[in-house]
Design a protein around this motif. Structure first.
Motif, short mmCIF file in Angstrom:
data_model
loop_
_atom_site.label_atom_id
_atom_site.label_comp_id
_atom_site.label_asym_id
_atom_site.label_seq_id
_atom_site.Cartn_x
_atom_site.Cartn_y
_atom_site.Cartn_z
N MET A 159 -4.10 61.59 62.16
CA MET A 159 -4.03 61.04 63.53
C MET A 159 -5.04 59.91 63.70
O MET A 159 -4.75 58.90 64.32
CB MET A 159 -4.32 62.16 64.55
CG MET A 159 -3.24 63.22 64.58
SD MET A 159 -3.48 64.42 65.91
CE MET A 159 -4.72 65.48 65.24
N LEU A 178 -4.01 56.55 62.32
CA LEU A 178 -2.90 55.92 63.05
C LEU A 178 -3.33 55.39 64.41
O LEU A 178 -2.81 54.39 64.89
CB LEU A 178 -1.77 56.94 63.26
CG LEU A 178 -0.92 57.24 62.03
CD1 LEU A 178 0.00 58.41 62.31
CD2 LEU A 178 -0.09 56.02 61.65
N PHE A 217 -8.46 59.79 51.09
CA PHE A 217 -7.26 59.73 51.93
C PHE A 217 -7.27 58.46 52.77
O PHE A 217 -6.27 57.73 52.82
CB PHE A 217 -7.20 60.96 52.85
CG PHE A 217 -6.08 60.91 53.86
CD1 PHE A 217 -4.81 61.34 53.54
CD2 PHE A 217 -6.31 60.41 55.14
CE1 PHE A 217 -3.78 61.28 54.47
CE2 PHE A 217 -5.29 60.34 56.08
CZ PHE A 217 -4.01 60.78 55.74
N LEU A 218 -8.41 58.19 53.40
CA LEU A 218 -8.48 56.99 54.26
C LEU A 218 -8.37 55.72 53.42
O LEU A 218 -7.69 54.77 53.80
CB LEU A 218 -9.80 56.99 55.04
CG LEU A 218 -9.92 58.02 56.17
CD1 LEU A 218 -11.30 57.96 56.81
CD2 LEU A 218 -8.86 57.77 57.24
N LYS A 243 -5.09 54.64 52.52
CA LYS A 243 -4.41 53.99 53.65
C LYS A 243 -4.98 52.59 53.88
O LYS A 243 -4.65 51.93 54.87
CB LYS A 243 -4.57 54.81 54.93
CG LYS A 243 -4.11 56.23 54.80
CD LYS A 243 -2.61 56.31 54.82
CE LYS A 243 -2.12 57.72 54.59
NZ LYS A 243 -0.70 57.79 54.28
N LEU A 296 1.24 52.18 67.06
CA LEU A 296 1.40 53.35 67.92
C LEU A 296 0.43 53.48 69.08
O LEU A 296 0.84 53.82 70.18
CB LEU A 296 1.21 54.61 67.04
CG LEU A 296 2.30 54.89 66.05
CD1 LEU A 296 1.84 56.01 65.14
CD2 LEU A 296 3.55 55.28 66.78
N GLU A 339 4.23 58.36 54.39
CA GLU A 339 3.75 57.61 55.56
C GLU A 339 4.64 57.89 56.78
O GLU A 339 4.14 58.13 57.89
CB GLU A 339 3.77 56.12 55.22
CG GLU A 339 3.17 55.22 56.29
CD GLU A 339 1.65 55.24 56.28
OE1 GLU A 339 1.09 55.65 55.25
OE2 GLU A 339 1.05 54.88 57.29
N ILE A 392 4.03 61.42 58.13
CA ILE A 392 2.78 61.54 58.91
C ILE A 392 2.95 60.91 60.28
O ILE A 392 2.55 61.47 61.30
CB ILE A 392 1.62 60.89 58.13
CG1 ILE A 392 1.27 61.75 56.92
CG2 ILE A 392 0.39 60.71 59.02
CD1 ILE A 392 0.33 61.10 55.94
N LYS A 393 3.56 59.75 60.30
CA LYS A 393 3.74 59.07 61.58
C LYS A 393 4.62 59.92 62.52
O LYS A 393 4.34 60.04 63.71
CB LYS A 393 4.39 57.69 61.38
CG LYS A 393 3.40 56.65 60.86
CD LYS A 393 4.07 55.30 60.72
CE LYS A 393 3.06 54.27 60.23
NZ LYS A 393 3.67 52.98 59.95
N HIS A 451 2.81 62.91 63.82
CA HIS A 451 1.83 62.46 64.82
C HIS A 451 2.52 62.17 66.16
O HIS A 451 2.03 62.56 67.22
CB HIS A 451 1.12 61.21 64.30
CG HIS A 451 0.08 60.69 65.25
ND1 HIS A 451 -1.07 61.38 65.52
CD2 HIS A 451 0.04 59.56 65.99
CE1 HIS A 451 -1.79 60.70 66.40
NE2 HIS A 451 -1.14 59.58 66.70
N ASN A 487 3.38 65.41 67.78
CA ASN A 487 2.18 66.05 68.31
C ASN A 487 1.74 65.37 69.60
O ASN A 487 1.38 66.03 70.57
CB ASN A 487 1.06 65.99 67.26
CG ASN A 487 -0.20 66.65 67.76
OD1 ASN A 487 -1.05 65.99 68.36
ND2 ASN A 487 -0.32 67.94 67.55
N GLN A 488 1.77 64.06 69.61
CA GLN A 488 1.31 63.31 70.78
C GLN A 488 2.23 63.50 71.98
O GLN A 488 1.77 63.66 73.10
CB GLN A 488 1.23 61.82 70.44
CG GLN A 488 0.10 61.48 69.49
CD GLN A 488 -1.25 61.67 70.13
OE1 GLN A 488 -1.55 61.06 71.14
NE2 GLN A 488 -2.06 62.54 69.57
#
Lengths: 110, 308
Positions: free
Chosen positions: A63, A66, B38-39, B42, B62, B115, B118-119, B122, B125-126
């Motif tokens: 999260m 993103l 991980f970061l 990306k 996003l 990718e 994950i998006k 997310h 979830n949001q």
């Protein structure tokens, strides 16, 4: 400046105000601010990961990368962290801020 | 601004700040190397997260649009009927979910890359406040974005008949049992939870999982009544369902099956009675997410709109 969800807890502004007191070039000031800002991010991320159970790291990072400014991230951390995460971030940030202010004081020359 | 009478030894300050920066980076990497990896995969260096945030905003990604919605903790609760209620206007919810998903999903149904997964999780979830995942406890379906087709009602107990099923009777009832048998041993043992499970069930292609043949017993147990979220990305309709049947066969060209109630709620019970959906596991270890449609509380809509 682009916001990060924990900005209100770290308050780097005081350091920027302190640097403004000196005759620095724009480049010098930008360079210092970048180093300071990056260090705060390192400290803050470490505090977060130290106190967030490992099983939630992946969700948080997914999260965070993103939408680093998403205030819901703080809710996520408050829900899953082992401690009062806001307080911990503030405490670490205050400590770092004092150290950096001291570094600035020690770098003064007449 | 009043300048200080002192000037700075910029070289000294630089070396002090640089040292702190490097030290903090090292400590972070040392303690949390997998997270940093991980970061970095990306393309994000932790110390440069602000720059990354600026890039995201510049590219219109996003963050901004998601912030227009109330936080999941504020928008979701369970109502008395057991449905999950999202405190936001239906049109806002549908539009947000559909719009955001369509930005991420490929044009045609098919495999999603990491990718995209994950998006999508997310976004869910949001907007829905649901923790959804493509992989749960090491298990994943072959496909998470595919075509769902209409299924019939399933017999819930020995002697069950179509006229006992309340709605969508024209869909009929299967002559055989679902992939996991009866929901209850007798009509007396059928409770509200099991009724809801049959109403909102999906069929998934467990028979084509690569390890189905070697781990059948374990997988069969794991998938039985496994909770999933099914979303029609074309209209943003979302429903929480359970896995209760296996199929459909590959030759059908479909990837999932949906009960009459699932298909009706997703508005896919018309025409060819099939359409594209996103289907993901719901990570709900405490069993807080109720089975059924994600519905809307219109009464609260005006207040919510004020807070947006």
């Amino acid at each position: 400046m682009t916001k990060i969800f924990y900005d209100h807890l770290i308050k780097v502004g005081e350091i920027i105000c302190e640097l403004d007191k000196y005759n620095l070039t724009i480049e010098e000031k930008d360079e210092f601010i970048e180093l300071v800002d990056g260090t705060f991010h390192h400290y803050t991320l470490k505090v977060i990961l130290d106190n967030l159970p490992a099983e939630h790291h992946q969700d948080f990072l997914s999260m965070f990368h993103l939408a680093p400014d998403d205030k819901n991230l703080l809710d996520f951390l408050k829900k899953h962290s082992k401690i009062d995460i806001e307080k911990e971030i503030s405490n670490i940030a205050d400590k770092l801020k004092k150290e950096i202010m001291l570094d600035i004081q020690k770098s003064k020359k007449k | 601004m009043v300048k200080d009478n002192y000037s700075l030894n910029t070289e000294l300050l630089y070396s002090k700040l640089k040292y702190k920066h490097l030290l903090s980076e090292l400590e972070l990497n040392k303690k949390h190397s997998s997270s940093i990896n991980f970061l970095e995969k990306k393309g994000i260096k932790p110390g440069k997260i602000r720059q990354h945030a600026a890039n995201l905003l510049a590219s219109g990604a996003l963050a901004g649009s998601l912030l227009l919605l109330p936080s999941p903790s504020n928008i979701i609760h369970q109502d008395n009927s057991g449905s999950t209620v999202v405190l936001v206007s239906e049109s806002s919810f549908d539009r947000a979910l559909s719009g955001q998903l369509q930005n991420v999903l490929p044009k045609e149904v098919g495999l999603l890359n990491a990718e995209q997964e994950i998006k999508i999780t997310h976004i869910i979830n949001q907007i829905c406040g649901i923790n959804s995942v493509a992989q749960l406890e090491g298990n994943r379906l072959n496909q998470n974005y595919g075509l769902i087709g209409a299924e019939q009602h399933l017999p819930r107990y020995p002697g069950d008949s179509i006229d006992q099923h309340g709605e969508y009777l024209q869909a009929g009832i299967t002559p055989g049992l679902g992939g996991w048998g009866y929901f209850a041993y007798s009509k007396n043992q059928l409770n509200a939870d099991l009724v809801q499970k049959e109403k909102y069930y999906v069929a998934v292609q467990t028979l084509y999982l690569p390890d189905w043949g070697t781990r059948t017993a374990y997988l069969s147990k794991w998938y039985k009544h496994r909770k999933v979220i099914v979303i029609n990305p074309q209209n943003g309709k979302a429903v929480i369902a359970v896995v209760a049947d296996a199929g459909p066969a590959q030759w059908t060209g479909k990837h999932f099956g949906g009960s009459p109630e699932v298909m009706a709620y997703l508005k896919l019970n018309v025409g060819m009675q099939k359409g594209p959906v996103v289907l993901l596991f719901v990570d709900d270890q405490e069993n807080n997410v109720k089975i059924g449609p994600l519905e809307y509380n219109a009464i609260n809509t005006p207040d919510i709109i004020k807070t947006i």
